[in-house]
Design an enzyme around this catalytic site. Sequence first.
Site, PDB file in Angstrom:
ATOM      1  N   GLU A 253       0.849  -1.187  -0.056  1.00 36.79           N
ATOM      2  CA  GLU A 253      -0.009   0.103   0.180  1.00 36.79           C
ATOM      3  C   GLU A 253       0.980   1.232   0.130  1.00 36.79           C
ATOM      4  O   GLU A 253       0.482   2.399  -0.882  1.00 36.79           O
ATOM      5  CB  GLU A 253      -0.884  -0.029   1.149  1.00 36.79           C
ATOM      6  CG  GLU A 253      -2.302  -0.921   1.120  1.00 36.79           C
ATOM      7  CD  GLU A 253      -1.784  -2.352   1.618  1.00 36.79           C
ATOM      8  OE1 GLU A 253      -0.718  -2.503   2.011  1.00 36.79           O
ATOM      9  OE2 GLU A 253      -2.719  -3.196   1.571  1.00 36.79           O
TER      10      GLU A 253
ATOM     11  N   HIS B 293      -9.686  -4.859  11.497  1.00 38.66           N
ATOM     12  CA  HIS B 293     -10.482  -4.543  10.237  1.00 38.66           C
ATOM     13  C   HIS B 293     -11.528  -3.944  10.588  1.00 38.66           C
ATOM     14  O   HIS B 293     -12.778  -4.005   9.979  1.00 38.66           O
ATOM     15  CB  HIS B 293     -10.895  -5.997   9.670  1.00 38.66           C
ATOM     16  CG  HIS B 293      -9.561  -6.858   8.845  1.00 38.66           C
ATOM     17  ND1 HIS B 293      -8.818  -7.448   9.806  1.00 38.66           N
ATOM     18  CD2 HIS B 293      -9.367  -6.932   7.874  1.00 38.66           C
ATOM     19  CE1 HIS B 293      -7.714  -7.833   8.910  1.00 38.66           C
ATOM     20  NE2 HIS B 293      -8.117  -7.474   7.799  1.00 38.66           N
TER      21      HIS B 293
END
Lengths: 326, 343
Positions: free
Chosen positions: A60, A129
Site C-alpha cells: 500500500e 479490520h
Amino acid sequence: MRVIEFREALREAMSEEMRRDERVFLMGEEVAEYNGAYKVSKGMLAEFGPKRVIDTPIAELGFAGIGVGAAMNGLRPIIEFMTFNFSLVAIDQVINSAAKIRHMSGGQFSVPIVFRGPTGNAGMLAQQHSQNFESWYANTPGLKVIVPSTPYDAKGLLKSAIRDDDPVIFMESELMYGDKGEVPEEEYLIPIGVADIKRQGTDVTIVSFGKIIKVAHKAAEELEKEGISAEIIDLRTVRPIDYQTVIESVKKTNRLVVVEEAWPLGNISTEITYMVQKQAFDYLDAPIVRVVSADTPLPYAPTLIQEALPSPEKVIKAVKKVLYRD
Amino acid sequence: MGKVETKKNSIKKSTASFSKDQYFHWLEQMILMRRFEEKTGQLYVQQKIRGFCHLYIGQEAVAAGIVSATKKGDKHITAYRDHAYPIALGLHPKYVMAEMYARATGCSRGKGGSMHMFSKEHNFFGGHGIVGGQIPLGAGIAFAEQYLGTQNVCITAMGDGAVRQGAFHEALNMAMTWKLPVVFIIENNLYAMGTSVARTSNVTDLYKLGCAYEMPSYQVDGLSVEDVHNAVYEAAERARRGEGPTLLEMRTYRYRGHSMSDPQTYRTKEEVEEYKKNDCIERVIKTMKNNNWITDADIEKIEEKVKAIVDESVQFAEESPYPEPHELYEDVYVQHDYPFIKE
C-alpha cells in the site's frame, strides 16, 4: 427510476470518468483480474485493459506513493485500498505527500487523486479490520473526505471526486456494497461539501454520515410511531463540513444528536458539537448528545460488538434524552 | 525476466569522451554549488536561514553528472538535501536562497524552506522531507511518463539511509515489475545522519539491494563526474528503450555534518581529510590541467563569476519580502474558495 447496487454505482462513476478522461486509471490490490475484492471494479479490466486497471502487489505504501507521483505528473489516479484499515501503512504518502505537496511547492504541483475503499466495521472482523479513520483524514488540511451513504450519493460524489483537482479520500463500506437505491441513467454530479437532509423533521436534528446513518433512519421510524419527528442530516462530506445546513436545522428543532461510527475522542461529532455550541448556543434547548462507538477496539464476539456500536435503540435513547423524555 | 547485472565501476581517469566545454560547464556548475552551500552554511550560523539545513558540499559530482547525462523532458526528484540539485538543473540560485530566507520570491514562495525546493519549470519535483518518501513518488512520476508514452525518464535520488525504508523496496519491486522508466540513485555518503551504513544492515554494498528485484544495479564512483554521467546516461537510455529501471549506488561523501546541528562525533577528522584528497572538484581541475585546458587564472575567473552569482542571490533574498499573512491559505487546495475553518 432504475434501482442499482451501491457497488454498481461506484463502478459506473469510475467507468464513466475513465471513458471521459484518458488520464484516469484505477490501481489497487485485486482490482483487475480478480474483478475487485468486493466486485466494485467487476468488468473494468475487460473494458479498459491492463494499462488502466492495474493490479498491484500488497504494498500500500508503494502504490499510494506511485499514485501521488503519477498525479503530480499529469495523471488522475484512483487508488483503491481493499479497506482503509490497510491505508495505515500508506498513510505517510497520503498525509506527508498528497496533502502537502501543493502547499510546500508554493502551488506549483497539484495532486488530483482519489483514494477509495471501505471503512468501518463489517461484521465480525475483529480489531484490525473494524476501524473508522474518517476523522483522522478529515483533520488534515489539503485533503477532502467523502463518506456517502446511498448509491445515488456515491455515484455523484465519486464522479466529482475524480474530477476534483485536489486529493480526495472516498470512504465506503463492505456492508453497503449490496445496498440498492435509485440512480438515474443520465449523468449527474453532486458537489463535494454539501450535506443532504435525508429526512425532514421538526423535533430533533440527527446528524450522521456513512453507513451508520442507517441506524438513525431506523430510530427515526420508531420515533415517528411515538409522535417524535426527527430530521436526519447526512453530512456526505466530512472535509469540508457543511456546517450551515446543520446550524439551520438546529435553529429549527433546537435539539441535536450526532451519530457516528468512530471512537469518541476527537471525532467528527466532537467537531459538530463544538461548532453548534459556538454558532447556535442560544437555540439549543438541551445539551447535545452523541452516539458513537465504545472507547475500545472492536472485538469479535457479537455480544461485545452490540455493546460497542451505535444502534437504533441507543439513538432513540439519545433523542429522548435531548427531548427530556427519558 | 530481467538479467541481473552487477558490477563495480573502477575509478576512471581523464577520458577523451568529454569535451573541453563539458568540463568547463561541470567545473563552473560544481564550484557554484559548493560556494553557494558554503555561503548557506555561513548564513545559517548567522540565523539568516532557519529550520533544518542539509548541505551538499562534497557531493557535487552526483548532481552535475546526473544533469549532464539527462535530457530536457526528464524529471527529477530527491530528498531534503536539495539546494544544489535544482541549481544544477538551471534554476537561478537566487530563488533557492530566497526560499531559505523564507521570502515570497523563493522557488516555493517561502512556504517550503530548505527541505522543499520545487521548480516545475525545471522538472524538479522536490525536495521531500520524509526519508524514502520520494522514492515511490519518483516511480509514480515515471509511471505517468510510461502511461503517456513519452521517452522521458525520472531520476529518483535518495540518501543511503532511505534504502532501509519499506518505501524503497516497494517502489523498486513495482518499478521493475512494470518496467517503469526510472533511475534510482543512492547518494551513499556513508552516514544516515550519525549512523554509518555498516551499522544499519549486513548489506553495505547498497547496489546489491536492487539484485533482489533482478534490477540492473551498479556501484559508481560518485566522486567522479564522468563516471556518474556515464552510469546515468546508460541507465536513462535503458529506461528510454522500455527496459525499465536501474539502481545506481553513487559512492560519495559529505564534508559537513548531516545538518547544521551535527557535532560529527561518529567519524574522525582524519577520515574527512582523507576524502578531501579525492575531492570531486579537484579531480575535474586535475583532468583539465592534464589536458592543458585550464590555467589557475581561468579558475580564478570562474570563482569570481560564481561569487557574483552567490552575492546576487543573497542580495536578492535579503531584499525580498516575506509572504503576506493571507498567503497562508493559498496553495493548500486548487479549489479557490475552499471553506477553511477560521475561528
